[in-house]
Scaffold this active site. Sequence first.
Site, PDB file in Angstrom:
ATOM      1  N   ARG A  32       0.787  -1.237   0.000  1.00 44.29           N
ATOM      2  CA  ARG A  32       0.000   0.000   0.000  1.00 44.29           C
ATOM      3  C   ARG A  32       0.812   1.277   0.000  1.00 44.29           C
ATOM      4  O   ARG A  32       0.288   2.340  -0.280  1.00 44.29           O
ATOM      5  CB  ARG A  32      -0.933   0.019   1.220  1.00 44.29           C
ATOM      6  CG  ARG A  32      -1.849  -1.153   1.240  1.00 44.29           C
ATOM      7  CD  ARG A  32      -2.814  -1.044   2.354  1.00 44.29           C
ATOM      8  NE  ARG A  32      -3.873  -0.101   2.026  1.00 44.29           N
ATOM      9  CZ  ARG A  32      -4.966   0.069   2.761  1.00 44.29           C
ATOM     10  NH1 ARG A  32      -5.113  -0.617   3.870  1.00 44.29           N
ATOM     11  NH2 ARG A  32      -5.878   0.921   2.395  1.00 44.29           N
ATOM     12  N   LYS A 169     -16.591 -11.572   2.899  1.00 45.77           N
ATOM     13  CA  LYS A 169     -15.804 -12.657   2.303  1.00 45.77           C
ATOM     14  C   LYS A 169     -16.646 -13.515   1.364  1.00 45.77           C
ATOM     15  O   LYS A 169     -16.183 -13.925   0.310  1.00 45.77           O
ATOM     16  CB  LYS A 169     -15.169 -13.530   3.401  1.00 45.77           C
ATOM     17  CG  LYS A 169     -14.102 -12.849   4.222  1.00 45.77           C
ATOM     18  CD  LYS A 169     -12.951 -12.292   3.408  1.00 45.77           C
ATOM     19  CE  LYS A 169     -12.002 -13.327   2.872  1.00 45.77           C
ATOM     20  NZ  LYS A 169     -10.876 -12.725   2.112  1.00 45.77           N
TER      21      LYS A 169
HETATM   22  P1  NDP Z   1      -3.677  -9.012   7.242  1.00 40.12           P
HETATM   23  O1  NDP Z   1      -4.489  -7.939   7.842  1.00 40.12           O
HETATM   24  O2  NDP Z   1      -2.359  -9.293   7.842  1.00 40.12           O
HETATM   25  O3  NDP Z   1      -3.497  -8.742   5.672  1.00 40.12           O
HETATM   26  C1  NDP Z   1      -4.450  -8.100   4.909  1.00 40.12           C
HETATM   27  C2  NDP Z   1      -3.754  -7.392   3.760  1.00 40.12           C
HETATM   28  O4  NDP Z   1      -4.729  -6.727   2.948  1.00 40.12           O
HETATM   29  C3  NDP Z   1      -2.777  -6.327   4.239  1.00 40.12           C
HETATM   30  O5  NDP Z   1      -1.632  -6.345   3.448  1.00 40.12           O
HETATM   31  C4  NDP Z   1      -3.553  -5.038   4.036  1.00 40.12           C
HETATM   32  O6  NDP Z   1      -2.721  -3.920   3.868  1.00 40.12           O
HETATM   33  C5  NDP Z   1      -4.324  -5.372   2.761  1.00 40.12           C
HETATM   34  N1  NDP Z   1      -5.465  -4.465   2.608  1.00 40.12           N
HETATM   35  C6  NDP Z   1      -6.531  -4.314   3.427  1.00 40.12           C
HETATM   36  N2  NDP Z   1      -7.353  -3.353   2.973  1.00 40.12           N
HETATM   37  C7  NDP Z   1      -6.776  -2.861   1.851  1.00 40.12           C
HETATM   38  C8  NDP Z   1      -7.133  -1.824   0.937  1.00 40.12           C
HETATM   39  N3  NDP Z   1      -8.242  -1.102   1.078  1.00 40.12           N
HETATM   40  N4  NDP Z   1      -6.298  -1.591  -0.105  1.00 40.12           N
HETATM   41  C9  NDP Z   1      -5.157  -2.301  -0.255  1.00 40.12           C
HETATM   42  N5  NDP Z   1      -4.781  -3.302   0.574  1.00 40.12           N
HETATM   43  C10 NDP Z   1      -5.581  -3.567   1.610  1.00 40.12           C
HETATM   44  O7  NDP Z   1      -4.589 -10.296   7.265  1.00 40.12           O
HETATM   45  P2  NDP Z   1      -4.325 -11.816   6.910  1.00 40.12           P
HETATM   46  O8  NDP Z   1      -2.989 -12.032   6.350  1.00 40.12           O
HETATM   47  O9  NDP Z   1      -4.767 -12.581   8.077  1.00 40.12           O
HETATM   48  O10 NDP Z   1      -5.428 -12.004   5.766  1.00 40.12           O
HETATM   49  C11 NDP Z   1      -5.100 -12.182   4.404  1.00 40.12           C
HETATM   50  C12 NDP Z   1      -6.294 -12.768   3.705  1.00 40.12           C
HETATM   51  O11 NDP Z   1      -6.650 -14.004   4.311  1.00 40.12           O
HETATM   52  C13 NDP Z   1      -7.558 -11.900   3.756  1.00 40.12           C
HETATM   53  O12 NDP Z   1      -8.210 -12.031   2.524  1.00 40.12           O
HETATM   54  C14 NDP Z   1      -8.376 -12.557   4.864  1.00 40.12           C
HETATM   55  O13 NDP Z   1      -9.749 -12.324   4.710  1.00 40.12           O
HETATM   56  C15 NDP Z   1      -8.021 -14.022   4.623  1.00 40.12           C
HETATM   57  N6  NDP Z   1      -8.232 -14.892   5.769  1.00 40.12           N
HETATM   58  C16 NDP Z   1      -7.559 -14.690   6.934  1.00 40.12           C
HETATM   59  C17 NDP Z   1      -7.757 -15.533   8.004  1.00 40.12           C
HETATM   60  C18 NDP Z   1      -7.010 -15.371   9.281  1.00 40.12           C
HETATM   61  O14 NDP Z   1      -7.388 -16.013  10.256  1.00 40.12           O
HETATM   62  N7  NDP Z   1      -5.956 -14.581   9.337  1.00 40.12           N
HETATM   63  C19 NDP Z   1      -8.734 -16.629   7.936  1.00 40.12           C
HETATM   64  C20 NDP Z   1      -9.363 -16.787   6.640  1.00 40.12           C
HETATM   65  C21 NDP Z   1      -9.113 -15.936   5.610  1.00 40.12           C
HETATM   66  P3  NDP Z   1      -2.268  -3.053   5.156  1.00 40.12           P
HETATM   67  O15 NDP Z   1      -1.697  -4.021   6.125  1.00 40.12           O
HETATM   68  O16 NDP Z   1      -1.303  -2.085   4.688  1.00 40.12           O
HETATM   69  O17 NDP Z   1      -3.536  -2.438   5.667  1.00 40.12           O
END
Ligand code: NDP
Length: 344
Positions: A32, A169
């Site tokens: 980002r 989701k």
């Molecule tokens: P994180 O919050 O660590 O990662 C989410 C990522 O998405 C970050 O890099 C964040 O950027 C980016 N992001 C969020 N909003 C925006 C936006 N508006 N524009 C650009 N980038 C954005 O979470 P996880 O690694 O845990 O999750 C990753 C994926 O896995 C997601 O899709 C989540 O729904 C899915 N998931 C996660 C689970 C869990 O238990 N962790 C379980 C099941 C699914 P920044 O950090 O800079 O905001």
Amino acid sequence: MSVLISGCFGFIAKHIIHDLLDQKYKIIGTVRSQEEREKLYKQFGNNSNLTLEIVEDIRKEHAFDDVFKKHSQEIKYVLHTASPYDLETTKFTEELYKPAVFGTRAILNAIEKYGSDTVERFVHTSSYAAIMDFETERVEGTVYTENSWNPDNWDQAQECASRAYNGSKVLAEKEVWNFVKEKEGKVKFKVTTINPGYVLGPQTFDEDISKKLNTSCEIINKLIHTDPSSEINPSEIYGCFVNVLDVSKAHILAFQRDELIGKRLLMSEGRFSTQDVLDVLNEDFSVLKGKIPIGYPGTGAMHHNIGATVDNSETHRLLNFKFKSFKETIDETAEQILRVENRQ
Ligand code: NDP
């Protein structure tokens, strides 16, 4: 040819990057900000196989166009992990729905425009949240499989942040399946979705341990820092879990193996509740003795499941590797936190 990964600064994505670089893949990742870009380059030792581009906000309609325009001939696989996992927001539409749904739409449209001939596989990080039904999650006898769908529409999902996150989701995942159905013949890529329960495990880098962790790992971090006299709800968290290293592996196999095309991979290695986390922390970490609550040992969801169960035998058959256990997963997560805090 390269793998494009969105949301590279995220908990799960960093593990995927680590594992893909290990397998000598070239990666084009999106982050980002310039600050995230510099930090990530440094963390991965300025590996020449990692190129990072800035996509500030995936809610924007053409968010991914520039990246695909610039790299269209290089991108063969796309892993779309970016999506907020934030259960503290009250702005459900702005902060959950739009990034999840519009972000997915934006990346799919960019592929159609600039990579319809080159992108072969699309792996979407969906969730157990797109499978479970908020109304039946705690109803005994409910069984979820790879074919189960969270039935909520966006109106029904407004009850609380958790339900809204789940709604975001499922609606994002539907964007993907509808898109490939509608665009058959117009785009080449095939889809696999990864639908994990709570993803737990260590951070890729020790320096990513901070006071507050990503939403899923914060469950463990918070308990490690809870005063023993605090009132805790032993089933505040109730769900299924999977280790982050297994989730990373699945993202990679998803584009490497043809038999995973068109599949939803329901990743769970069992159910757990807050109490089960406390039990492992109290049993395995002497440094925490008397420092955290005990609760009611042996009464967690691992011992007495009070709600839905998961039948993901199809996922296990398809992935064909053993998932890490709950104890291993909690141990790895807590060990890293305590080591970084010099409390071993
Ligand atoms: P994180 O919050 O660590 O990662 C989410 C990522 O998405 C970050 O890099 C964040 O950027 C980016 N992001 C969020 N909003 C925006 C936006 N508006 N524009 C650009 N980038 C954005 O979470 P996880 O690694 O845990 O999750 C990753 C994926 O896995 C997601 O899709 C989540 O729904 C899915 N998931 C996660 C689970 C869990 O238990 N962790 C379980 C099941 C699914 P920044 O950090 O800079 O905001």
